[in-house]
Design a protein around this motif. Structure first.
Motif, PDB file in Angstrom:
ATOM      1  N   ASN A  57      59.332  41.341  24.340  1.00 58.20           N
ATOM      2  CA  ASN A  57      58.119  41.988  23.840  1.00 58.20           C
ATOM      3  C   ASN A  57      56.948  41.869  24.802  1.00 58.20           C
ATOM      4  O   ASN A  57      55.899  42.481  24.575  1.00 58.20           O
ATOM      5  N   ASN A  58      57.103  41.112  25.865  1.00 55.36           N
ATOM      6  CA  ASN A  58      56.020  40.959  26.826  1.00 55.36           C
ATOM      7  C   ASN A  58      55.661  42.283  27.503  1.00 55.36           C
ATOM      8  O   ASN A  58      54.556  42.444  28.010  1.00 55.36           O
ATOM      9  N   SER A  59      56.598  43.210  27.503  1.00 58.55           N
ATOM     10  CA  SER A  59      56.287  44.531  28.053  1.00 58.55           C
ATOM     11  C   SER A  59      55.126  45.164  27.292  1.00 58.55           C
ATOM     12  O   SER A  59      54.194  45.720  27.885  1.00 58.55           O
ATOM     13  N   LEU A  60      55.166  45.053  25.967  1.00 57.20           N
ATOM     14  CA  LEU A  60      54.076  45.585  25.145  1.00 57.20           C
ATOM     15  C   LEU A  60      52.788  44.804  25.368  1.00 57.20           C
ATOM     16  O   LEU A  60      51.700  45.390  25.450  1.00 57.20           O
ATOM     17  N   LEU A  61      52.907  43.483  25.489  1.00 60.83           N
ATOM     18  CA  LEU A  61      51.716  42.669  25.733  1.00 60.83           C
ATOM     19  C   LEU A  61      51.058  43.037  27.066  1.00 60.83           C
ATOM     20  O   LEU A  61      49.833  43.156  27.154  1.00 60.83           O
ATOM     21  N   LEU A  62      51.869  43.228  28.081  1.00 56.08           N
ATOM     22  CA  LEU A  62      51.338  43.601  29.393  1.00 56.08           C
ATOM     23  C   LEU A  62      50.694  44.981  29.346  1.00 56.08           C
ATOM     24  O   LEU A  62      49.672  45.229  29.989  1.00 56.08           O
ATOM     25  N   SER A  63      51.292  45.868  28.556  1.00 54.73           N
ATOM     26  CA  SER A  63      50.702  47.192  28.377  1.00 54.73           C
ATOM     27  C   SER A  63      49.328  47.080  27.714  1.00 54.73           C
ATOM     28  O   SER A  63      48.352  47.718  28.144  1.00 54.73           O
ATOM     29  N   ASN A  64      49.253  46.269  26.667  1.00 54.40           N
ATOM     30  CA  ASN A  64      47.966  46.068  25.989  1.00 54.40           C
ATOM     31  C   ASN A  64      46.934  45.441  26.927  1.00 54.40           C
ATOM     32  O   ASN A  64      45.752  45.798  26.898  1.00 54.40           O
ATOM     33  N   LEU A  65      47.410  44.512  27.754  1.00 53.48           N
ATOM     34  CA  LEU A  65      46.515  43.873  28.715  1.00 53.48           C
ATOM     35  C   LEU A  65      45.974  44.903  29.703  1.00 53.48           C
ATOM     36  O   LEU A  65      44.779  44.918  30.027  1.00 53.48           O
ATOM     37  N   GLY A  66      46.863  45.782  30.170  1.00 50.92           N
ATOM     38  CA  GLY A  66      46.427  46.843  31.070  1.00 50.92           C
ATOM     39  C   GLY A  66      45.407  47.756  30.424  1.00 50.92           C
ATOM     40  O   GLY A  66      44.420  48.165  31.051  1.00 50.92           O
ATOM     41  N   THR A  67      45.613  48.082  29.152  1.00 50.01           N
ATOM     42  CA  THR A  67      44.681  48.960  28.441  1.00 50.01           C
ATOM     43  C   THR A  67      43.318  48.300  28.275  1.00 50.01           C
ATOM     44  O   THR A  67      42.268  48.939  28.436  1.00 50.01           O
ATOM     45  N   ILE A  68      43.314  47.001  27.952  1.00 52.41           N
ATOM     46  CA  ILE A  68      42.049  46.258  27.853  1.00 52.41           C
ATOM     47  C   ILE A  68      41.296  46.326  29.178  1.00 52.41           C
ATOM     48  O   ILE A  68      40.087  46.585  29.220  1.00 52.41           O
ATOM     49  N   GLN A  69      42.001  46.093  30.263  1.00 54.87           N
ATOM     50  CA  GLN A  69      41.358  46.082  31.577  1.00 54.87           C
ATOM     51  C   GLN A  69      40.874  47.478  31.966  1.00 54.87           C
ATOM     52  O   GLN A  69      39.801  47.632  32.568  1.00 54.87           O
ATOM     53  N   ARG A  70      41.641  48.491  31.586  1.00 55.70           N
ATOM     54  CA  ARG A  70      41.214  49.866  31.870  1.00 55.70           C
ATOM     55  C   ARG A  70      39.910  50.185  31.146  1.00 55.70           C
ATOM     56  O   ARG A  70      38.998  50.795  31.715  1.00 55.70           O
ATOM     57  N   ARG A  71      39.810  49.778  29.890  1.00 56.44           N
ATOM     58  CA  ARG A  71      38.592  50.051  29.113  1.00 56.44           C
ATOM     59  C   ARG A  71      37.376  49.335  29.687  1.00 56.44           C
ATOM     60  O   ARG A  71      36.245  49.762  29.483  1.00 56.44           O
ATOM     61  N   GLN A  72      37.628  48.267  30.430  1.00 53.88           N
ATOM     62  CA  GLN A  72      36.539  47.520  31.054  1.00 53.88           C
ATOM     63  C   GLN A  72      36.272  47.978  32.487  1.00 53.88           C
ATOM     64  O   GLN A  72      35.442  47.394  33.178  1.00 53.88           O
ATOM     65  N   GLY A  73      37.010  49.001  32.938  1.00 57.72           N
ATOM     66  CA  GLY A  73      36.818  49.496  34.292  1.00 57.72           C
ATOM     67  C   GLY A  73      37.512  48.683  35.364  1.00 57.72           C
ATOM     68  O   GLY A  73      37.262  48.900  36.561  1.00 57.72           O
ATOM     69  N   ARG A  74      38.393  47.787  34.973  1.00 60.93           N
ATOM     70  CA  ARG A  74      39.125  46.938  35.934  1.00 60.93           C
ATOM     71  C   ARG A  74      40.456  47.636  36.254  1.00 60.93           C
ATOM     72  O   ARG A  74      41.529  47.219  35.850  1.00 60.93           O
TER      73      ARG A  74
END
Length: 272
Positions: A57-74
């Protein structure tokens, strides 16, 4: 014997607690994401990843992490985590779309095209990714490749907005300005908030020397985007066609003021 049994029981209890802890962290991360508390969400995701680094399930967690960073402009960090997630689930269309979108934001168009092409190979019915492929090909001047994708779009849904926009953009790229302007007009009737469609129609009117229609489109473009230098390039092109040279220079000055390098402004003015 009793000590061995006690040891195994404690070990089992520790494993159970670890598993519960992981999924509790996943739930907490979702909660923080929904609340837009991104710092807490990121911290919680990282704790879950450290707790069970090999969990599928870490694939989903990493995806969520990427989305969080995208929303912050990172964006670079977002790409990195989407890439880790794709490594775990290489055919996950949603992940590929997310990474492609970030590549577009980063102006890394070739990488975005690669992701969209992979999605097309995975999903024969995906209209959105074909739409982006076609637009990228058109922007690159690769007309024949764009035509192939547009043919697929027409087979999937010839009347949808994505297909019609690609057709309009293809006509524009080929110099069929009147045909393109007609399609853009229909799209604008259905999508009144799309400023970019208005810009394309103004360009087509200029290309077709339909200055009476070009003028109000350009004025509206400027009113909607008064600090976008390219809008003043369009106005300069219009004034040039009307032989109003003093006004051409004024428009070029505004284009430069709002971010267009002077050499680029002069080059864009020579389009006609």
């Amino acid at each position: 014997m009793r000590k061995a049994i006690l040891f195994l029981s404690m070990l089992f209890a520790m494993v159970v607690r670890a598993e519960i802890g992981y999924y509790e962290l996943v739930d907490s991360a979702d909660y923080y994401i929904n609340k837009e508390e991104y710092a807490k969400a990121e911290e919680t995701i990282l704790r879950a990843l450290r707790l069970e680094p090999s969990n599928y399930n870490n694939s989903l967690l990493l995806s969520n992490l990427g989305t969080i960073q995208r929303r912050q402009g990172r964006l670079e960090e977002a790409v990195k985590n989407y890439t880790f997630a794709i490594y775990m689930t290489p055919n996950a269309v949603t992940l590929l779309k997310n990474r492609a979108a970030v590549y577009v934001e980063m102006d890394s168009i070739d990488h975005a095209l690669s992701d969209y092409k992979k999605i097309v190979s995975l999903d024969k019915d995906d209209i959105e990714s074909r739409y982006y492929c076609a637009l990228i090909y058109l922007d690159k001047g690769r007309i024949s490749e764009a035509q192939d994708i547009i043919t697929e779009l027409k087979d999937l849904d010839g009347k949808c907005a994505e297909t019609q926009e690609c057709l309009a953009r293809m006509h524009q790229a080929m110099g069929h300005y009147t045909e393109a302007a007609g399609i853009f007009s229909q799209l604008l009737r259905d999508n009144s908030g799309r400023d970019d469609l208005l810009v394309h129609r103004a360009e087509c009117y200029l290309g077709a020397n339909d200055l009476q229609r070009a003028a109000p489109d350009i004025e509206e473009c400027i009113s909607l985007n008064p600090t976008d230098g390219y809008m003043y390039i369009l106005k300069a092109r219009l004034k040039k066609k009307l032989y109003l040279n003093n006004e051409v220079n004024e428009c070029i000055s505004l284009a430069v003021k709002y971010g267009i390098p002077k050499s680029d402004a002069e080059m864009l003015l020579r389009v006609d």
